[in-house]
Scaffold this motif. Structure first.
Motif, short mmCIF file in Angstrom:
data_model
loop_
_atom_site.label_atom_id
_atom_site.label_comp_id
_atom_site.label_asym_id
_atom_site.label_seq_id
_atom_site.Cartn_x
_atom_site.Cartn_y
_atom_site.Cartn_z
N LEU A 762 -77.66 -11.30 13.83
CA LEU A 762 -76.31 -11.88 13.24
C LEU A 762 -76.08 -11.26 12.10
CD1 LEU A 762 -73.98 -14.08 13.71
CD2 LEU A 762 -75.84 -15.70 12.79
N ASP A 763 -77.15 -11.22 11.22
CA ASP A 763 -76.99 -10.71 9.83
C ASP A 763 -76.36 -9.43 9.65
OD1 ASP A 763 -77.84 -12.93 8.48
OD2 ASP A 763 -79.67 -12.13 8.31
N PHE A 764 -76.94 -8.41 10.87
CA PHE A 764 -76.37 -7.02 10.93
C PHE A 764 -74.97 -7.11 11.29
CE2 PHE A 764 -75.41 -3.38 13.54
CZ PHE A 764 -76.02 -2.24 12.68
N VAL A 765 -74.63 -7.77 12.23
CA VAL A 765 -73.22 -7.91 12.82
C VAL A 765 -72.27 -8.61 11.51
CG1 VAL A 765 -71.59 -9.22 14.17
CG2 VAL A 765 -73.66 -8.19 15.23
N ARG A 766 -72.65 -9.21 10.78
CA ARG A 766 -71.86 -9.76 9.88
C ARG A 766 -71.85 -8.84 8.60
NH1 ARG A 766 -74.13 -16.07 9.41
NH2 ARG A 766 -72.70 -17.12 11.02
N GLN A 767 -72.74 -8.10 8.44
CA GLN A 767 -72.67 -7.07 7.45
C GLN A 767 -71.81 -5.79 7.88
OE1 GLN A 767 -73.72 -7.27 4.35
NE2 GLN A 767 -74.85 -9.26 4.62
N LEU A 769 -69.39 -6.29 9.80
CA LEU A 769 -67.84 -6.90 9.70
C LEU A 769 -67.14 -6.84 8.52
CD1 LEU A 769 -65.59 -8.03 11.66
CD2 LEU A 769 -66.86 -10.26 11.52
N ALA A 770 -68.33 -7.44 7.64
CA ALA A 770 -67.82 -7.39 6.29
C ALA A 770 -67.45 -6.17 5.62
CB ALA A 770 -68.62 -8.41 5.48
N PHE A 771 -67.98 -5.40 5.85
CA PHE A 771 -68.05 -3.87 5.35
C PHE A 771 -66.78 -3.43 5.58
CE2 PHE A 771 -68.31 0.61 6.44
CZ PHE A 771 -68.05 1.07 5.38
N ALA A 772 -66.44 -3.42 7.24
CA ALA A 772 -65.19 -3.08 7.79
C ALA A 772 -64.01 -3.49 7.22
CB ALA A 772 -65.28 -3.11 9.35
N THR A 773 -63.90 -5.11 7.00
CA THR A 773 -62.78 -5.60 6.59
C THR A 773 -62.78 -5.53 5.06
OG1 THR A 773 -64.25 -7.62 6.61
CG2 THR A 773 -62.69 -7.05 8.50
N GLY A 774 -63.61 -5.73 4.62
CA GLY A 774 -63.54 -5.79 2.91
C GLY A 774 -63.73 -4.66 2.16
N GLU A 775 -64.59 -3.66 2.76
CA GLU A 775 -64.81 -2.31 2.03
C GLU A 775 -63.99 -1.20 2.58
OE1 GLU A 775 -66.58 -2.16 -0.71
OE2 GLU A 775 -67.68 -3.92 -0.27
N VAL A 776 -63.23 -1.28 3.88
CA VAL A 776 -62.29 -0.28 4.44
C VAL A 776 -61.05 -0.58 4.66
CG1 VAL A 776 -62.26 1.20 6.29
CG2 VAL A 776 -64.59 0.84 5.61
N LEU A 777 -60.61 -1.69 5.32
CA LEU A 777 -59.33 -1.97 5.83
C LEU A 777 -58.54 -2.44 4.56
CD1 LEU A 777 -60.16 -3.67 9.09
CD2 LEU A 777 -59.45 -1.18 8.81
N GLU A 778 -59.01 -3.41 3.83
CA GLU A 778 -58.17 -4.05 2.72
C GLU A 778 -57.88 -2.95 1.85
OE1 GLU A 778 -55.69 -6.83 1.65
OE2 GLU A 778 -56.95 -6.74 3.43
N PRO A 779 -58.89 -2.35 1.00
CA PRO A 779 -58.77 -1.23 -0.06
C PRO A 779 -57.50 -0.21 0.42
CG PRO A 779 -61.00 -1.73 0.06
CD PRO A 779 -60.41 -2.29 1.23
N ASN A 780 -57.88 0.36 1.68
CA ASN A 780 -57.07 1.18 2.17
C ASN A 780 -55.62 0.73 2.54
OD1 ASN A 780 -58.71 3.56 2.47
ND2 ASN A 780 -59.79 2.70 3.99
N TRP A 781 -55.69 -0.49 2.78
CA TRP A 781 -54.15 -1.02 3.14
C TRP A 781 -53.32 -1.24 1.73
CZ3 TRP A 781 -50.32 -2.10 6.24
CH2 TRP A 781 -49.18 -2.86 5.86
N LYS A 782 -54.16 -1.54 0.63
CA LYS A 782 -53.64 -1.55 -0.56
C LYS A 782 -53.03 -0.32 -1.10
CE LYS A 782 -55.82 -5.83 -2.12
NZ LYS A 782 -56.71 -6.38 -2.99
#
Length: 910
Positions: A762-767, A769-782
């Motif tokens: 569960l920790d691996f999946v959450r990490q 998922l958090a990396f994809a949304t918080g470190e990849v998608l959101e910064p690139n969208w901005k």
């Protein structure tokens, strides 16, 4: 000497009867007699001298001319001398004696029997030039025949000694040779200057290089030197004339015809010059060969430049023809025509097929942009020659006018009228906006209108000859032996920096017209008056720039403001990137039963209704989205990682253009169907969203970009599904059956290992998922949003959007084969462990029912064996994944450093 034709041969020719005279026999004058001989020769396909020989031997020639002494009678008073006689035209008031000519001098000496005043050697009859030489090329010029008949010279009795000019005075030789030169300069044979024995006037290849001349060798050497200096002028003139005649057909296009018009204007000036020289020759007794050379010498250089240009236009075509297969190389040993298989037609077909396959260089006639390119190259090469620069600039101005009209019409109205493929832009009419629904390669935008040289803004490779699988996307190969592309694919050097703006200006206007917005009509294009426009001047470049800016701003305003592009992209981010995923949680809960079914058994109608219900829920943030009705549910035919692995394994990652070929895995794969026949794709693994937009937004949100959105959505959906399943597993393991102490140390240890493995997964999946949304998608969208507010061109808008999606795919580890394969195995291990939850519950239930029986070594070993396999697979794949991510973070993808930090903190390494 040509063999005599039998007199019994039938000739379909009947001379026009003259009015009956006192003679009872039919008689012809000199002109009709020559026409009669020429017609017989053309019908029988023999040389005229053979007809003359036959008539003389049979006596018919004397009868036709009504002469007792053969075909060389004296003219009567009613038949004036031909135009070559100049003596009667010289004004009688001249204080100087009249200039002797080739006919008047002969009359004077033949009538008076006195020698010429210019020579001391007595000459009874001045000899004529060699008339036999005029017959060597298969024809007898009418002017020479008339002169020979009028002067009463018997050709059968003439000998080499009588035709020799050794006894002719120098002044008369000069008059004769000047007269001949005035004819030769117009491409007509004279008496002393004839076609060379090796020259065939019916051979097009020889004619394109100019006539080869032969001067009577008995001409005085002082005159011969000047004559040989002037003969190249006649050779160049005939070469230019032959080239203009050969390029007069419609297949050479409008640019070639405009060039021919400019050359003919120059030739008109040349003819005026020769006419003035002839008038001077007739009127001035002081006219000499030196005078003729003095007036014609400047023209020689200009005419040689024209001939060189015409030869350059012809050389490429001749070289291309020579590079083709020979006449006997038809694959059947030269027997194709005899076997009725087409002969030349078959060879032409094979030539076209080979040209399409890139087996031979670019073919076809030299036309359009290639003509302008050749002129520009020659102008640049001869830039140090003022005459050459002026000549080529003038010809370029004439030849570029049709090209100018096509270009202005294209950048001003988007209308492309190019019937001969001369323009740099080509249209693929089979590609319409209807293909946008299933177009994975952006054919409508990228290949509806393209440059013929194959270059684009993203790929500047020109003329590589590398073909693609897309219809009409082949690149023209250069001509054999040159680096110049053929026809319209050759873009003139002065338009090379502007070619992309020229393409985009017309392309933007066509998109605007497709949206129903009116643009200028071709008839409304402002013309530059009646004068010609130079295309290599800053004024014209500014016109291209203004047209490009207008079309670009109009389309960009249409997309961004009127069609609301940015709100559409925000809506897609909301639904595909799950930035507010409360609707997804409700949807997965409501559709849980349907999503457990196989993909083929799931009801799309039911899933669509459930999605509409959750999206329109007033409690959900998605209910305020204005474009929620454009969201659709679809089922893919393959699992996410299987599809991506198939694409990456065939392309080796990103293509040379930095993109994935998503169309490769879209169709049915029969091999995969055979190997995966027993595998069942469940609805949760095949679920995807689709988004429908109208034209012209479909150019930006195309099938190509929607596929990228779907890949990221399925990646996030899988992580959300695993997180939800592991959370449900945690809730289930909080029940009393798992929390009750069994007082068995081995069983408690086993339960602890199960809890630990589930928590680590569960920790691996959450990490991730958090990396994809918080470190990849959101910064690139901005970053994308900031670019969209500053974008200046539509193509830059499209490029920024695709680059944003490609960057997200790469940083989410979906485009690297090694990372993707390890990550896919890791995800399968977690999914299998989640599906094994029911077996874990059975194990714990059995132990609680019969502790002693389940404590036996056999049952204990079986219980631990299954758990240790899961641990071993997860630990091994986790270690490999971390090593691969660390390596890629240091070599290719720096953005993965954040994921490395997260995994180091949470992953247990054994």
């Amino acid at each position: 000497m040509t063999s005599r034709i039998p007199s019994g041969s039938t000739v379909p020719f009947t001379p026009k009867p003259r009015k009956r005279t006192s003679s009872s026999r039919l008689s012809l004058n000199d002109r009709e007699y020559n026409q009669f001989v020429g017609t017989l020769a053309s019908v029988r396909r023999v040389k005229p001298n053979a007809i003359l020989e036959e008539l003389e031997q049979s006596g018919e020639g004397n009868a036709l001319l009504a002469r007792p002494d053969g075909p060389s009678r004296e003219r009567g008073p009613s038949q004036p001398r031909p135009s070559s006689s100049r003596a009667d035209r010289i004004p009688s008031t001249s204080s100087q004696p009249p200039r002797p000519s080739s006919s008047s001098s002969r009359h004077q000496e033949r009538d008076s029997g006195r020698p010429s005043s210019s020579r001391s050697t007595p000459v009874a009859i001045l000899p004529r030039p060699d008339i036999e030489s005029s017959k060597r090329n298969g024809k007898l010029p009418e002017r020479v025949a008339q002169l020979s008949l009028a002067d009463g010279i018997d050709e059968n009795d003439g000998s080499e000694e009588r035709r020799n000019l050794d006894g002719v005075p120098l002044e008369i030789q000069e008059a004769w040779i000047c007269e001949d030169l005035l004819f030769v300069l117009q491409g007509v044979e004279g008496s002393l200057i004839r076609y060379h024995e090796d020259y065939d006037p019916l051979d097009a290849e020889q004619a394109s290089k100019g006539v080869k001349w032969r001067v009577d060798p008995s001409l005085d050497t002082s005159l011969l030197s000047l004559v040989e200096r002037l003969l190249p002028l006649a050779t160049c003139f005939t070469a230019v004339e032959a080239s203009m005649e050969s390029r007069n057909s419609p297949e050479y296009g409008m640019v070639s015809h405009a060039l021919s018009s400019g050359i003919r204007a120059m030739l008109k000036e040349y003819r005026v010059l020769t006419a003035q020289l002839e008038s001077l020759f007739l009127s001035s007794p002081t006219f000499t060969l030196q005078t003729l050379y003095f007036h014609l010498h400047p023209t020689l250089h200009t005419m040689s430049l024209l001939a060189g240009l015409c030869l350059a236009l012809e050389t490429d075509e001749v070289g291309q023809d020579n590079s083709d297969v020979s006449d006997d190389d038809d694959g059947l040993g030269g027997m194709a025509e005899e076997l009725g298989l087409g002969g030349a037609g078959l060879k032409g077909l094979m030539k076209n097929l080979n040209a399409q396959d890139g087996l031979i260089g670019g073919g076809g006639p030299v036309l359009g942009g290639e003509v302008l390119g050749i002129i520009c190259e020659r102008e640049a090469t001869m830039s140090g020659d003022p005459t050459a620069s002026t000549l080529h600039s003038t010809l370029l101005l004439h030849a570029s006018q049709p090209y100018f009209k096509m270009l202005v019409r294209w950048i001003s109205t988007g209308y492309l009228l190019d019937p001969f493929d001369e323009f740099m832009v080509k249209e693929s009419g089979h590609i319409t906006k209807g293909v946008l629904e299933s177009d994975y390669t952006d054919e409508y935008w990228e290949r509806r209108y393209t440059l013929r040289d194959g270059s684009s803004l993203t790929s500047t490779k020109v003329g590589t000859g590398k073909s693609t699988s897309t219809i009409g996307a082949g690149v023209t190969v250069p001509r054999a032996g040159t680096n110049r592309l053929p026809g319209g694919a050759c873009i003139p050097g002065f338009l090379q920096p502007w070619k992309h703006k020229i393409l985009l200006a017309g392309k933007y206007l066509n998109v605007i017209k497709e949206c129903g917005i009116e643009v200028k009509k071709p008839t409304e294009v402002q013309e530059e008056g009646d004068g010609m426009v130079a295309m290599n001047e800053p004024k014209f470049y500014k016109r291209i720039e203004d047209a490009y800016i207008y079309a670009n701003k109009t389309l960009l305003k249409l997309m961004v403001e009127e069609q609301e592009l940015i709100p559409h992209l925000r809506s897609m981010k909301h639904f595909f990137f799950l930035d507010q995923s409360d609707f997804l949680t409700n949807f997965l809960d409501l559709a849980a039963t349907e999503l457990r079914k196989p993909a083929k058994a799931a009801s799309l109608v039911k899933l669509q209704s459930l999605l509409d219900l959750t999206v329109r829920n007033p409690a959900s943030s998605s209910s305020n989205d204005p474009y929620k009705d454009d969201l659709k549910v679809v089922m893919q035919s393959q699992k996410l990682y299987d599809w991506l692995l198939k694409i990456v394994s065939k392309t080796g990652g990103l293509t040379e253009d930095g993109e994935l070929d998503f169309a490769m895995g879209d169709g049915p794969d029969h091999e995969a169907q055979k190997s995966d026949k027993d595998k069942t794709v469940y609805a949760i693994d095949a679920l995807a969203f689709d988004y429908s937009v109208k034209f012209p937004l479909s150019l930006v949100i195309s099938r190509k970009t929607i596929t990228r959105y779907q890949l990221i959505f399925r990646f996030l959906l899988h992580l959300h599904h695993l997180e939800s399943a592991l959370s449900s597993m945690w809730i289930e393991q909080k029940t009393s059956i798992w929390r009750t102490n069994t007082n068995d140390q081995d069983m408690e240890k086993w339960k602890y290992r199960v809890f630990s493995l589930r928590s680590r997964m569960l920790d691996f999946v959450r990490q991730v998922l958090a990396f994809a949304t918080g470190e990849v998608l959101e910064p690139n969208w901005k970053i994308l949003e900031s670019k969209l507010h500053k974008v200046q061109t539509v193509d830059q808008l499209l490029k920024d959007h695709v680059d944003f999606l490609d960057t997200c795919l790469k940083q989410c580890m979906l485009t690297t084969s090694k990372l993707l394969s390890i990550y896919a195995r890791l995800m399968r291990t977690i999914s299998t462990f989640i599906s094994y939850q029911s077996q874990l519950n059975i194990v714990i239930s059995r132990f609680m029912a019969d502790p002693e029986g389940e404590s036996k070594p056999k049952q204990v070993a079986a219980r631990w064996s299954s758990l240790q396999k899961f641990e071993a697979h997860f630990n091994h794949n986790t270690k490999l994944h971390l090593d691969a991510v660390t390596y890629n973070a240091g070599s290719e993808n720096v953005a993965l450093l954040a994921l490395v930090t997260r995994l180091h903190q949470t992953t247990l390494r054994i």
